[in-house]
Design a protein around this motif. Structure first.
Motif, mmCIF file in Angstrom:
data_model
loop_
_atom_site.group_PDB
_atom_site.id
_atom_site.type_symbol
_atom_site.label_atom_id
_atom_site.label_comp_id
_atom_site.label_asym_id
_atom_site.label_seq_id
_atom_site.Cartn_x
_atom_site.Cartn_y
_atom_site.Cartn_z
ATOM 1 N N THR A 142 -5.606 8.692 -13.180
ATOM 2 C CA THR A 142 -4.793 8.467 -12.159
ATOM 3 C C THR A 142 -4.752 9.980 -11.007
ATOM 4 O O THR A 142 -4.914 9.909 -9.937
ATOM 5 C CB THR A 142 -3.410 7.921 -12.443
ATOM 6 O OG1 THR A 142 -3.638 6.801 -13.189
ATOM 7 C CG2 THR A 142 -2.637 7.796 -11.468
ATOM 8 N N ARG A 167 6.582 14.396 -14.981
ATOM 9 C CA ARG A 167 5.850 15.189 -15.807
ATOM 10 C C ARG A 167 5.342 14.538 -16.994
ATOM 11 O O ARG A 167 5.379 15.206 -17.858
ATOM 12 C CB ARG A 167 6.858 16.240 -16.112
ATOM 13 C CG ARG A 167 7.992 16.093 -16.690
ATOM 14 C CD ARG A 167 8.775 16.942 -17.188
ATOM 15 N NE ARG A 167 10.242 16.756 -17.564
ATOM 16 C CZ ARG A 167 11.176 17.618 -18.275
ATOM 17 N NH1 ARG A 167 10.767 18.863 -18.311
ATOM 18 N NH2 ARG A 167 12.072 16.811 -18.650
ATOM 19 N N SER A 168 4.917 13.471 -16.794
ATOM 20 C CA SER A 168 4.398 12.602 -17.814
ATOM 21 C C SER A 168 2.952 13.153 -18.324
ATOM 22 O O SER A 168 2.332 13.836 -17.271
ATOM 23 C CB SER A 168 4.360 11.082 -17.763
ATOM 24 O OG SER A 168 3.268 10.836 -16.976
ATOM 25 N N LEU A 171 0.280 11.570 -16.052
ATOM 26 C CA LEU A 171 0.160 11.520 -14.595
ATOM 27 C C LEU A 171 0.744 12.596 -14.276
ATOM 28 O O LEU A 171 0.148 13.576 -13.545
ATOM 29 C CB LEU A 171 1.031 10.408 -14.153
ATOM 30 C CG LEU A 171 1.104 9.777 -12.901
ATOM 31 C CD1 LEU A 171 -0.109 10.020 -12.026
ATOM 32 C CD2 LEU A 171 1.668 8.397 -12.383
ATOM 33 N N HIS A 190 11.569 16.659 -12.196
ATOM 34 C CA HIS A 190 11.748 15.681 -13.396
ATOM 35 C C HIS A 190 13.268 15.236 -13.340
ATOM 36 O O HIS A 190 13.971 15.670 -12.333
ATOM 37 C CB HIS A 190 11.413 16.463 -14.919
ATOM 38 C CG HIS A 190 11.620 17.796 -14.949
ATOM 39 N ND1 HIS A 190 13.289 17.926 -15.232
ATOM 40 C CD2 HIS A 190 11.292 18.823 -14.576
ATOM 41 C CE1 HIS A 190 13.354 19.427 -15.138
ATOM 42 N NE2 HIS A 190 12.313 19.865 -14.843
ATOM 43 N N SER A 191 13.518 14.582 -14.467
ATOM 44 C CA SER A 191 14.967 13.933 -14.285
ATOM 45 C C SER A 191 15.995 14.865 -14.336
ATOM 46 O O SER A 191 17.129 14.680 -13.950
ATOM 47 C CB SER A 191 15.037 13.001 -15.473
ATOM 48 O OG SER A 191 15.187 13.589 -16.753
ATOM 49 N N ARG A 192 15.875 16.243 -14.760
ATOM 50 C CA ARG A 192 16.887 17.153 -14.799
ATOM 51 C C ARG A 192 16.868 18.058 -13.522
ATOM 52 O O ARG A 192 17.439 19.021 -13.501
ATOM 53 C CB ARG A 192 16.836 18.027 -15.847
ATOM 54 C CG ARG A 192 17.396 17.729 -17.215
ATOM 55 C CD ARG A 192 16.832 16.302 -17.852
ATOM 56 N NE ARG A 192 17.123 16.181 -19.353
ATOM 57 C CZ ARG A 192 16.342 15.595 -20.066
ATOM 58 N NH1 ARG A 192 15.309 14.776 -19.831
ATOM 59 N NH2 ARG A 192 16.600 15.721 -21.392
ATOM 60 N N LEU A 210 7.460 8.775 -10.717
ATOM 61 C CA LEU A 210 8.390 8.621 -11.661
ATOM 62 C C LEU A 210 8.855 7.296 -12.267
ATOM 63 O O LEU A 210 9.601 7.135 -13.296
ATOM 64 C CB LEU A 210 9.884 9.380 -10.850
ATOM 65 C CG LEU A 210 10.402 8.863 -9.755
ATOM 66 C CD1 LEU A 210 11.918 9.328 -9.479
ATOM 67 C CD2 LEU A 210 9.574 9.171 -8.410
ATOM 68 N N GLY A 211 8.271 6.278 -11.735
ATOM 69 C CA GLY A 211 8.575 4.939 -12.157
ATOM 70 C C GLY A 211 9.854 4.557 -11.792
ATOM 71 O O GLY A 211 10.289 3.619 -12.631
ATOM 72 N N ARG A 212 10.531 4.879 -10.524
ATOM 73 C CA ARG A 212 11.643 4.197 -10.246
ATOM 74 C C ARG A 212 11.630 3.766 -8.863
ATOM 75 O O ARG A 212 11.360 4.462 -7.843
ATOM 76 C CB ARG A 212 12.585 5.392 -10.240
ATOM 77 C CG ARG A 212 12.720 5.847 -11.650
ATOM 78 C CD ARG A 212 14.095 6.834 -11.955
ATOM 79 N NE ARG A 212 15.313 5.982 -11.840
ATOM 80 C CZ ARG A 212 16.486 6.210 -12.122
ATOM 81 N NH1 ARG A 212 16.504 7.375 -12.780
ATOM 82 N NH2 ARG A 212 17.620 5.449 -12.078
ATOM 83 N N TYR A 215 12.691 5.329 -5.187
ATOM 84 C CA TYR A 215 13.723 6.208 -5.191
ATOM 85 C C TYR A 215 13.621 7.474 -4.363
ATOM 86 O O TYR A 215 14.751 7.916 -4.004
ATOM 87 C CB TYR A 215 13.506 6.746 -6.687
ATOM 88 C CG TYR A 215 14.582 7.762 -7.352
ATOM 89 C CD1 TYR A 215 15.812 7.028 -8.027
ATOM 90 C CD2 TYR A 215 14.409 9.190 -7.217
ATOM 91 C CE1 TYR A 215 16.461 7.993 -8.537
ATOM 92 C CE2 TYR A 215 15.668 9.881 -7.769
ATOM 93 C CZ TYR A 215 16.657 9.319 -8.297
ATOM 94 O OH TYR A 215 17.609 10.065 -8.757
ATOM 95 N N ALA A 230 2.252 7.066 -6.532
ATOM 96 C CA ALA A 230 1.706 6.310 -7.738
ATOM 97 C C ALA A 230 2.484 5.774 -8.382
ATOM 98 O O ALA A 230 2.008 4.681 -9.385
ATOM 99 C CB ALA A 230 1.528 7.886 -8.811
ATOM 100 N N GLY A 231 3.745 5.399 -8.058
ATOM 101 C CA GLY A 231 4.605 4.447 -8.693
ATOM 102 C C GLY A 231 4.016 2.796 -8.801
ATOM 103 O O GLY A 231 3.623 2.491 -7.603
ATOM 104 N N TYR A 232 4.470 2.035 -9.631
ATOM 105 C CA TYR A 232 4.180 0.627 -9.528
ATOM 106 C C TYR A 232 5.636 -0.134 -10.307
ATOM 107 O O TYR A 232 5.566 0.098 -11.485
ATOM 108 C CB TYR A 232 2.905 0.383 -10.168
ATOM 109 C CG TYR A 232 2.096 -0.915 -9.749
ATOM 110 C CD1 TYR A 232 1.533 -0.900 -8.535
ATOM 111 C CD2 TYR A 232 2.318 -1.973 -10.497
ATOM 112 C CE1 TYR A 232 0.862 -1.817 -8.142
ATOM 113 C CE2 TYR A 232 1.679 -3.186 -10.026
ATOM 114 C CZ TYR A 232 0.860 -3.002 -8.844
ATOM 115 O OH TYR A 232 0.153 -4.247 -8.217
ATOM 116 N N THR A 268 -7.800 4.523 -9.810
ATOM 117 C CA THR A 268 -7.645 5.039 -11.091
ATOM 118 C C THR A 268 -8.869 4.293 -11.952
ATOM 119 O O THR A 268 -9.356 4.924 -12.788
ATOM 120 C CB THR A 268 -6.344 4.527 -11.762
ATOM 121 O OG1 THR A 268 -5.256 5.006 -11.289
ATOM 122 C CG2 THR A 268 -6.101 4.491 -13.208
#
Ligand code: NAP
Length: 284
Positions: A142, A167-168, A171, A190-192, A210-212, A215, A230-232, A268
């Motif tokens: 990706t 930050r996975s 990805l 990232h989340s923080r 981030l997968g949200r 957002y 890149a989210g889905y 991808t």
């Protein structure tokens, strides 16, 4: 809508057509057919769909793809032994393990069993280490798809302020490294992260991973920025999957934007095929 579309579907189609020619040449010159083994542990519906898509795409390009389905309760050793056999099989050029594996398994340990020269998904510990060193054969598909899409549209990366949200291992981190390798100035969120909106507002290139759903708001986007979504995400009550960015509002401000679907997703798969052909050419 002000923004121009970064068309992942059309770009991937062209890449796959070019690959089909390289595959035909490998066959006629060296009697070699690039072969990808895809390992699916369990029956997660999304993973079943993705692995089938990968197999179909390989076959459409004239390649061979073996889909190896293992029961969800497979042991760590069983999965690793299968990978070890594929590592030594000279007919197999690429190996990928569909993410995620069931939670009782140690995913990084499994991924790191794939021999580095066959790690066409680029996420073993060795491949990630090589990515940090700038010597990787294959970057995770990706992130590689993202930078390839930018390059195909001649979007300058060098010197650009890039903000990657997420930050996975598969990805966000490799996307940041791939942009850094091309001389962007990269910030990883990232989340923080505090004041995410303000960080995103600085970006010439935003990678949303981030997968949200939706957002990242449209008014966070700098005028003329490049937005890679890149989210889905599936959203209840909506008939269409959505990305991590509020598309319509972001497109009013962005210079370039990827649609969802039809942006990063098709790239991808095109990169997975590209890496497998490269593996066959180099090591086959
Ligand atoms: P993941 O493993 O869940 O990682 C999500 C990342 O986003 C984490 O680093 C997390 O931070 C960060 N995050 C979560 N909420 C956040 C927030 N409110 N603000 C800032 N950062 C936040 O997800 P992934 O596997 O990377 O996937 C991300 C998205 O990309 C998903 O929608 C997935 O479906 C999609 N995807 C698409 C493709 C494709 O081919 N198009 C491939 C892979 C993934 P922490 O680290 O602090 O938890």
């Amino acid at each position: 809508m002000a923004a121009q579309i970064l068309d992942g579907t059309a770009t991937a189609k062209q890449i796959r057509a070019d690959l089909a020619e390289r595959v035909a040449e490998l066959k006629s010159r060296r009697g070699l057919v690039p072969r990808l083994a895809v390992i699916l542990v369990g029956d997660d519906p999304a993973s079943v769909t993705y692995t089938r898509m990968k197999k179909r795409a390989c076959e459409a390009a004239g390649m061979i793809s073996d889909l190896i389905v293992m029961p969800a309760d497979s042991t760590q050793d069983f999965v690793k032994d299968t990978i070890a056999q594929l590592n030594t099989d000279p007919m197999v050029h690429g190996i990928m393990v569909q993410h995620p594996v069931p939670s009782h398994l140690d995913e990084l340990d499994i991924l790191s069993t794939v021999a580095v020269e066959k790690d066409v998904d680029g996420i073993s510990a060795m491949s990630l280490g090589k990515l940090v060193l700038g010597t990787a054969d294959y970057t995770s598909c990706t992130p590689q798809g993202i930078v390839t899409l930018l390059e195909k549209y001649n979007i300058p990366i060098k010197g650009a302020e890039a903000v990657v949200v997420g930050r996975s291992i598969i990805l966000g981190k490799p996307a940041a490294l791939a942009l850094l390798e091309r001389h962007a100035t990269v910030t990883i969120c990232h989340s923080r992260t505090k004041n995410l909106a303000d960080v995103v507002r600085r970006a010439d290139i935003v990678v949303a991973a981030l997968g949200r759903a939706e957002y990242i708001k449209g008014d966070w986007i700098k005028k003329g920025a490049v937005v890679i979504d890149a989210g889905y995400n599936k959203v209840e009550g909506r008939d269409k999957d959505v990305g991590d960015v509020e598309f319509e509002a972001a497109a009013e401000r962005a210079g370039w934007i990827t649609p969802v679907p039809g942006g990063v997703g098709p790239m991808t798969i095109a990169m997975l095929l590209t890496h497998t052909v490269k593996a066959a050419e180099k090591y086959g």
